[in-house]
Design a protein around this motif. Structure first.
Motif, short mmCIF file in Angstrom:
data_model
loop_
_atom_site.label_atom_id
_atom_site.label_comp_id
_atom_site.label_asym_id
_atom_site.label_seq_id
_atom_site.Cartn_x
_atom_site.Cartn_y
_atom_site.Cartn_z
N GLY A 22 0.86 -1.17 0.00
CA GLY A 22 0.00 0.00 0.00
C GLY A 22 0.90 1.23 0.00
N ALA A 23 0.37 2.35 0.44
CA ALA A 23 1.16 3.58 0.50
C ALA A 23 2.26 3.43 1.55
N ILE A 24 3.49 3.71 1.13
CA ILE A 24 4.67 3.51 1.99
C ILE A 24 5.47 4.81 2.05
N GLU A 25 5.97 5.13 3.22
CA GLU A 25 6.80 6.33 3.40
C GLU A 25 8.20 6.10 2.84
N THR A 26 8.39 6.44 1.57
CA THR A 26 9.69 6.34 0.90
C THR A 26 9.87 7.56 0.02
N THR B 257 10.07 -1.01 6.44
CA THR B 257 10.27 -2.16 7.31
C THR B 257 9.02 -3.03 7.43
N ASP B 258 7.89 -2.56 6.92
CA ASP B 258 6.68 -3.39 6.87
C ASP B 258 6.69 -4.32 5.65
N ILE B 259 7.44 -3.95 4.62
CA ILE B 259 7.43 -4.69 3.36
C ILE B 259 8.58 -5.71 3.29
N GLY B 260 9.77 -5.28 3.66
CA GLY B 260 10.95 -6.13 3.56
C GLY B 260 10.80 -7.50 4.18
N PRO B 261 10.28 -7.60 5.40
CA PRO B 261 10.14 -8.93 6.01
C PRO B 261 9.20 -9.87 5.25
N VAL B 262 8.19 -9.32 4.59
CA VAL B 262 7.27 -10.16 3.81
C VAL B 262 8.00 -10.71 2.59
N VAL B 263 8.76 -9.85 1.92
CA VAL B 263 9.55 -10.30 0.77
C VAL B 263 10.57 -11.35 1.23
N ALA B 264 11.24 -11.08 2.34
CA ALA B 264 12.23 -12.03 2.86
C ALA B 264 11.57 -13.37 3.20
N PHE B 265 10.38 -13.33 3.80
CA PHE B 265 9.68 -14.57 4.13
C PHE B 265 9.42 -15.42 2.89
N LEU B 266 9.05 -14.76 1.78
CA LEU B 266 8.78 -15.50 0.56
C LEU B 266 10.03 -16.20 0.00
N CYS B 267 11.17 -15.85 0.53
CA CYS B 267 12.44 -16.46 0.11
C CYS B 267 12.91 -17.52 1.10
N THR B 268 12.01 -18.04 1.90
CA THR B 268 12.37 -19.07 2.88
C THR B 268 11.72 -20.40 2.53
N GLU B 269 12.23 -21.46 3.14
CA GLU B 269 11.63 -22.79 2.97
C GLU B 269 10.20 -22.84 3.52
N ILE C 78 0.20 -10.88 -2.78
CA ILE C 78 0.11 -10.65 -1.34
C ILE C 78 0.14 -9.14 -1.12
N GLU C 79 -1.00 -8.61 -0.70
CA GLU C 79 -1.07 -7.18 -0.43
C GLU C 79 -0.57 -6.92 0.99
N VAL C 80 0.31 -5.94 1.12
CA VAL C 80 0.87 -5.57 2.41
C VAL C 80 0.57 -4.08 2.58
N SER C 81 -0.61 -3.80 3.14
CA SER C 81 -1.09 -2.42 3.18
C SER C 81 -1.64 -1.98 4.52
N GLY C 82 -1.59 -2.83 5.52
CA GLY C 82 -2.17 -2.48 6.81
C GLY C 82 -3.69 -2.39 6.78
#
Length: 178
Positions: free
Chosen positions: A114-118, A148-160, A170-174
């Motif tokens: 969703g809208a992210i402070e960047t 920091t709300d988005i990175g962990p979700v992307v990282a999770f998708l790279c795990t077993e 996967i929407e990550v928007s709060g």
């Protein structure tokens, strides 16, 4: 690509590709130019399409691709038609790649923030308090997202643990604009 992988990581292949290219465009549909649409196409769809295609030679079987989309493929915000259309195309490509690369056990998913402070789109969400407050008021968790709300979700998708997730948006928007 192979010499850089070898020099930097002492490897000839990698496990995960994250396609996270992006620029913004806030132009109403009736005013969008061919040049602006071509730029959105080149950056948001064409680059992801051909970068993933080129990377297949170096991507390990059993690895994955995570594409980055936008909440604007679900939440309609005037002036975002060109940008959101290209992200929508990337969402469809994600499903096709998930199917076509399944024989190599490569899973392909797409994360839609969703809208992210960047600094995206000139830092509008981060730097314009009125816009930030408005989006926060439309979000179930009461604030605009952070990187920091988005990175962990992307990282999770790279795990077993995420192995069985494939072909998903996967929407990550709060809970923005529920």
């Amino acid at each position: 690509m192979r010499p850089r992988l070898q020099e930097t990581f002492s490897a000839s292949k990698f496990d995960f590709l994250i396609n996270n290219a992006g620029t913004g465009l806030s132009t109403p549909f009736a005013e969008t130019t061919v040049s602006q649409l071509d730029e959105m196409y080149s950056i948001h769809f064409k680059a992801g399409y051909f970068f993933a295609q080129h990377a297949l030679e170096y991507l390990n079987d059993g690895g994955g691709i995570v594409n980055i989309s936008s909440g604007l493929t679900r939440i309609i915000f005037p002036g975002s038609s060109a940008y959101a259309s290209m992200k929508g195309a990337l969402e469809i490509l994600t499903k096709y790649l998930a199917k076509e690369l399944g024989n190599r056990k490569i899973r392909v998913n797409i994360v839609a923030p969703g809208a992210i402070e960047t600094d995206f789109n000139g830092g509008t969400v981060r730097d314009n308090q009125g816009i930030n407050d408005h989006i926060a008021s439309l979000t179930a968790l009461g604030r605009v997202g952070l990187p920091t709300d988005i990175g962990p979700v992307v990282a999770f998708l790279c795990t077993e643990e995420a192995y069985w997730i494939n072909g998903q948006r996967i929407e990550v928007s709060g809970g923005q604009a529920l």
